[in-house]
Design a protein around this motif. Structure first.
Motif, PDB file in Angstrom:
ATOM      1  N   ILE A  55      -1.836  -9.270  17.298  1.00  0.00           N
ATOM      2  CA  ILE A  55      -2.710  -8.592  16.093  1.00  0.00           C
ATOM      3  C   ILE A  55      -2.472  -9.274  14.930  1.00  0.00           C
ATOM      4  CG2 ILE A  55      -0.988  -6.995  15.521  1.00  0.00           C
ATOM      5  CD1 ILE A  55      -3.460  -4.984  15.182  1.00  0.00           C
ATOM      6  N   ILE A  56      -1.173 -10.068  14.848  1.00  0.00           N
ATOM      7  CA  ILE A  56      -1.015 -10.834  13.570  1.00  0.00           C
ATOM      8  C   ILE A  56      -1.953 -12.077  13.321  1.00  0.00           C
ATOM      9  CG2 ILE A  56       1.072 -11.972  12.324  1.00  0.00           C
ATOM     10  CD1 ILE A  56       2.828  -9.860  13.128  1.00  0.00           C
ATOM     11  N   THR A  57      -1.994 -12.691  14.397  1.00  0.00           N
ATOM     12  CA  THR A  57      -2.859 -13.988  14.363  1.00  0.00           C
ATOM     13  C   THR A  57      -4.156 -13.949  14.650  1.00  0.00           C
ATOM     14  OG1 THR A  57      -1.898 -14.489  16.570  1.00  0.00           O
ATOM     15  CG2 THR A  57      -0.455 -15.277  14.855  1.00  0.00           C
ATOM     16  N   ALA A  58      -4.574 -12.939  15.219  1.00  0.00           N
ATOM     17  CA  ALA A  58      -5.869 -12.733  15.732  1.00  0.00           C
ATOM     18  C   ALA A  58      -7.146 -12.848  14.634  1.00  0.00           C
ATOM     19  CB  ALA A  58      -6.062 -11.490  16.458  1.00  0.00           C
ATOM     20  N   PRO A  59      -6.983 -12.260  13.440  1.00  0.00           N
ATOM     21  CA  PRO A  59      -7.802 -12.337  12.517  1.00  0.00           C
ATOM     22  C   PRO A  59      -8.294 -14.074  12.248  1.00  0.00           C
ATOM     23  CG  PRO A  59      -6.764 -10.695  12.031  1.00  0.00           C
ATOM     24  CD  PRO A  59      -5.878 -11.140  13.107  1.00  0.00           C
ATOM     25  N   ILE A  60      -6.962 -14.536  11.958  1.00  0.00           N
ATOM     26  CA  ILE A  60      -7.287 -16.029  11.567  1.00  0.00           C
ATOM     27  C   ILE A  60      -7.821 -16.904  12.649  1.00  0.00           C
ATOM     28  CG2 ILE A  60      -5.915 -18.256  10.601  1.00  0.00           C
ATOM     29  CD1 ILE A  60      -4.174 -15.944   8.839  1.00  0.00           C
ATOM     30  N   ASN A  61      -7.198 -16.592  14.038  1.00  0.00           N
ATOM     31  CA  ASN A  61      -7.577 -17.418  15.022  1.00  0.00           C
ATOM     32  C   ASN A  61      -9.151 -17.010  15.410  1.00  0.00           C
ATOM     33  OD1 ASN A  61      -5.003 -18.110  15.540  1.00  0.00           O
ATOM     34  ND2 ASN A  61      -4.494 -16.667  17.019  1.00  0.00           N
ATOM     35  N   ASP A  62      -9.686 -15.938  14.995  1.00  0.00           N
ATOM     36  CA  ASP A  62     -11.204 -15.868  15.070  1.00  0.00           C
ATOM     37  C   ASP A  62     -12.107 -16.548  14.028  1.00  0.00           C
ATOM     38  OD1 ASP A  62     -10.738 -13.940  17.188  1.00  0.00           O
ATOM     39  OD2 ASP A  62     -10.999 -12.312  15.710  1.00  0.00           O
ATOM     40  N   LEU A  63     -11.519 -16.803  12.877  1.00  0.00           N
ATOM     41  CA  LEU A  63     -12.143 -17.834  11.885  1.00  0.00           C
ATOM     42  C   LEU A  63     -12.026 -19.182  12.367  1.00  0.00           C
ATOM     43  CD1 LEU A  63     -10.842 -15.933   8.729  1.00  0.00           C
ATOM     44  CD2 LEU A  63     -13.057 -15.851   9.777  1.00  0.00           C
ATOM     45  N   ILE A  64     -10.879 -19.624  12.953  1.00  0.00           N
ATOM     46  CA  ILE A  64     -10.694 -20.880  13.441  1.00  0.00           C
ATOM     47  C   ILE A  64     -11.720 -20.931  14.390  1.00  0.00           C
ATOM     48  CG2 ILE A  64      -9.092 -22.549  14.434  1.00  0.00           C
ATOM     49  CD1 ILE A  64      -6.908 -21.337  12.688  1.00  0.00           C
TER      50      ILE A  64
ATOM     51  N   ASP B 209     -11.030  -4.557   7.606  1.00  0.00           N
ATOM     52  CA  ASP B 209      -9.863  -4.325   6.730  1.00  0.00           C
ATOM     53  C   ASP B 209      -8.507  -3.962   7.434  1.00  0.00           C
ATOM     54  OD1 ASP B 209     -11.613  -5.181   4.778  1.00  0.00           O
ATOM     55  OD2 ASP B 209     -11.778  -3.293   3.915  1.00  0.00           O
ATOM     56  N   GLU B 210      -8.652  -2.914   8.525  1.00  0.00           N
ATOM     57  CA  GLU B 210      -7.451  -2.386   8.837  1.00  0.00           C
ATOM     58  C   GLU B 210      -6.511  -3.383   9.603  1.00  0.00           C
ATOM     59  OE1 GLU B 210     -10.292  -0.807   8.950  1.00  0.00           O
ATOM     60  OE2 GLU B 210     -10.092   1.022   7.618  1.00  0.00           O
ATOM     61  N   SER B 211      -7.353  -4.147  10.502  1.00  0.00           N
ATOM     62  CA  SER B 211      -6.710  -5.299  11.393  1.00  0.00           C
ATOM     63  C   SER B 211      -6.389  -6.440  10.595  1.00  0.00           C
ATOM     64  CB  SER B 211      -7.552  -5.439  12.541  1.00  0.00           C
ATOM     65  OG  SER B 211      -8.777  -5.890  12.174  1.00  0.00           O
ATOM     66  N   ALA B 212      -7.396  -6.871   9.625  1.00  0.00           N
ATOM     67  CA  ALA B 212      -7.109  -8.237   8.818  1.00  0.00           C
ATOM     68  C   ALA B 212      -5.766  -8.089   8.003  1.00  0.00           C
ATOM     69  CB  ALA B 212      -8.230  -8.366   8.041  1.00  0.00           C
ATOM     70  N   VAL B 213      -5.513  -6.960   7.678  1.00  0.00           N
ATOM     71  CA  VAL B 213      -4.233  -6.791   6.727  1.00  0.00           C
ATOM     72  C   VAL B 213      -2.815  -7.127   7.418  1.00  0.00           C
ATOM     73  CG1 VAL B 213      -3.592  -4.214   7.186  1.00  0.00           C
ATOM     74  CG2 VAL B 213      -3.137  -5.362   5.050  1.00  0.00           C
ATOM     75  N   PHE B 214      -3.022  -7.363   8.857  1.00  0.00           N
ATOM     76  CA  PHE B 214      -1.886  -7.682   9.442  1.00  0.00           C
ATOM     77  C   PHE B 214      -1.630  -9.159   9.478  1.00  0.00           C
ATOM     78  CE2 PHE B 214      -2.504  -3.751  11.959  1.00  0.00           C
ATOM     79  CZ  PHE B 214      -1.196  -3.095  11.660  1.00  0.00           C
ATOM     80  N   SER B 215      -2.494  -9.855   9.017  1.00  0.00           N
ATOM     81  CA  SER B 215      -2.540 -11.505   8.488  1.00  0.00           C
ATOM     82  C   SER B 215      -1.618 -11.801   7.633  1.00  0.00           C
ATOM     83  CB  SER B 215      -4.127 -11.869   8.297  1.00  0.00           C
ATOM     84  OG  SER B 215      -4.897 -11.696   9.449  1.00  0.00           O
TER      85      SER B 215
ATOM     86  N   THR C 139      -2.369 -16.763  -1.118  1.00  0.00           N
ATOM     87  CA  THR C 139      -3.486 -15.944  -0.389  1.00  0.00           C
ATOM     88  C   THR C 139      -2.874 -14.520   0.214  1.00  0.00           C
ATOM     89  OG1 THR C 139      -4.286 -17.880   0.643  1.00  0.00           O
ATOM     90  CG2 THR C 139      -4.788 -15.901   1.818  1.00  0.00           C
ATOM     91  N   LYS C 140      -1.276 -14.548   0.647  1.00  0.00           N
ATOM     92  CA  LYS C 140      -0.904 -13.239   0.997  1.00  0.00           C
ATOM     93  C   LYS C 140      -0.616 -12.395  -0.246  1.00  0.00           C
ATOM     94  CE  LYS C 140       1.980 -15.329   4.871  1.00  0.00           C
ATOM     95  NZ  LYS C 140       3.250 -15.495   5.259  1.00  0.00           N
ATOM     96  N   GLN C 141      -0.487 -12.848  -1.545  1.00  0.00           N
ATOM     97  CA  GLN C 141      -0.217 -12.051  -2.489  1.00  0.00           C
ATOM     98  C   GLN C 141      -1.781 -11.536  -2.917  1.00  0.00           C
ATOM     99  OE1 GLN C 141       1.486 -14.947  -5.437  1.00  0.00           O
ATOM    100  NE2 GLN C 141       3.529 -14.078  -4.793  1.00  0.00           N
ATOM    101  N   ARG C 142      -2.638 -12.031  -2.820  1.00  0.00           N
ATOM    102  CA  ARG C 142      -4.078 -11.761  -3.093  1.00  0.00           C
ATOM    103  C   ARG C 142      -4.488 -10.707  -2.180  1.00  0.00           C
ATOM    104  NH1 ARG C 142      -7.130 -17.405  -3.542  1.00  0.00           N
ATOM    105  NH2 ARG C 142      -6.526 -17.050  -1.475  1.00  0.00           N
ATOM    106  N   MET C 143      -4.087 -10.841  -0.819  1.00  0.00           N
ATOM    107  CA  MET C 143      -4.366  -9.654   0.167  1.00  0.00           C
ATOM    108  C   MET C 143      -3.606  -8.483  -0.120  1.00  0.00           C
ATOM    109  SD  MET C 143      -4.448 -11.972   3.579  1.00  0.00           S
ATOM    110  CE  MET C 143      -4.704 -10.722   4.699  1.00  0.00           C
ATOM    111  N   ALA C 144      -2.519  -8.863  -0.464  1.00  0.00           N
ATOM    112  CA  ALA C 144      -1.552  -7.578  -0.625  1.00  0.00           C
ATOM    113  C   ALA C 144      -2.055  -6.835  -2.101  1.00  0.00           C
ATOM    114  CB  ALA C 144      -0.173  -7.802  -1.058  1.00  0.00           C
ATOM    115  N   LYS C 145      -2.554  -7.351  -2.923  1.00  0.00           N
ATOM    116  CA  LYS C 145      -3.099  -6.626  -4.075  1.00  0.00           C
ATOM    117  C   LYS C 145      -4.439  -5.954  -3.976  1.00  0.00           C
ATOM    118  CE  LYS C 145      -1.298  -9.800  -7.839  1.00  0.00           C
ATOM    119  NZ  LYS C 145      -1.547 -10.735  -8.594  1.00  0.00           N
ATOM    120  N   LYS C 146      -5.226  -6.677  -2.855  1.00  0.00           N
ATOM    121  CA  LYS C 146      -6.573  -5.875  -2.609  1.00  0.00           C
ATOM    122  C   LYS C 146      -6.281  -4.589  -1.682  1.00  0.00           C
ATOM    123  CE  LYS C 146     -10.710  -6.829  -0.197  1.00  0.00           C
ATOM    124  NZ  LYS C 146     -11.631  -7.847   0.723  1.00  0.00           N
ATOM    125  N   TYR C 147      -5.154  -4.723  -0.729  1.00  0.00           N
ATOM    126  CA  TYR C 147      -4.902  -3.619  -0.050  1.00  0.00           C
ATOM    127  C   TYR C 147      -3.985  -2.710  -0.603  1.00  0.00           C
ATOM    128  CZ  TYR C 147      -7.361  -6.433   3.509  1.00  0.00           C
ATOM    129  OH  TYR C 147      -8.330  -6.986   4.293  1.00  0.00           O
TER     130      TYR C 147
END
Length: 153
Positions: free
Chosen positions: A90-99, A129-135, A145-153
């Motif tokens: 679940i951690i790598t799945a969202p980015i893998n899907d984009l790749i 959003d719920e699964s993408a946050v694990f990225s 990128t991680k900091q921007r994601m953390a601020k958004k969630y």
């Protein structure tokens, strides 16, 4: 939200005792085997495989069915197999899907790539959003990128 009846039925089966559709154990075993195999291969083996492919390409022209099978095999090796084995994470799945989506957009066999994109897009219902946050825990993302994601969630 989910438009594919087969996907709805699969998710509903996950609510039942015993989770009949769950393949997590099988996927984890296959992932471990694939990682072991890929780490144990040498450059000599890669060169041998390239020589075999060159020899096979000098054989008489393939039939339409053989060419189609060859196209599908190349697609699986070039685009799909790595993503399949890492899909359970679940951690790598969202980015893998984009790749994978980028690979499909740039795939050399346009017809096969277009068909794969159409099918792939129907299965993006879980990329929310719920699964993408694990990225955030994915090492491939830079700290900004991680900091921007953390601020958004």
């Amino acid at each position: 939200m989910i438009s594919i009846e087969e996907d709805k039925q699969f998710l509903l089966s996950q609510l039942k005792k015993g989770r009949s559709g769950c393949m997590l154990g099988i996927d984890m075993k296959l992932t471990a085997e694939a990682q072991y195999y890929s780490s144990s291969r040498s450059e000599d083996e890669d060169i041998d495989m390239e020589e075999n492919v060159e020899e096979m390409s000098q054989l008489p022209g393939p039939s339409k069915e053989v060419k189609a099978l060859e196209d599908i095999c190349c697609f699986v090796v070039e685009c799909y197999i790595k993503m399949w084995f890492s899909a359970a994470n679940i951690i790598t799945a969202p980015i893998n899907d984009l790749i994978l989506l980028k690979k499909l957009l740039n795939y050399s066999n346009n017809k096969l790539g277009e068909v794969a994109i159409k099918i792939f897009i129907n299965h993006l219902w879980y990329l929310n959003d719920e699964s993408a946050v694990f990225s955030i825990f994915d090492d491939r993302l830079d700290i900004n990128t991680k900091q921007r994601m953390a601020k958004k969630y």
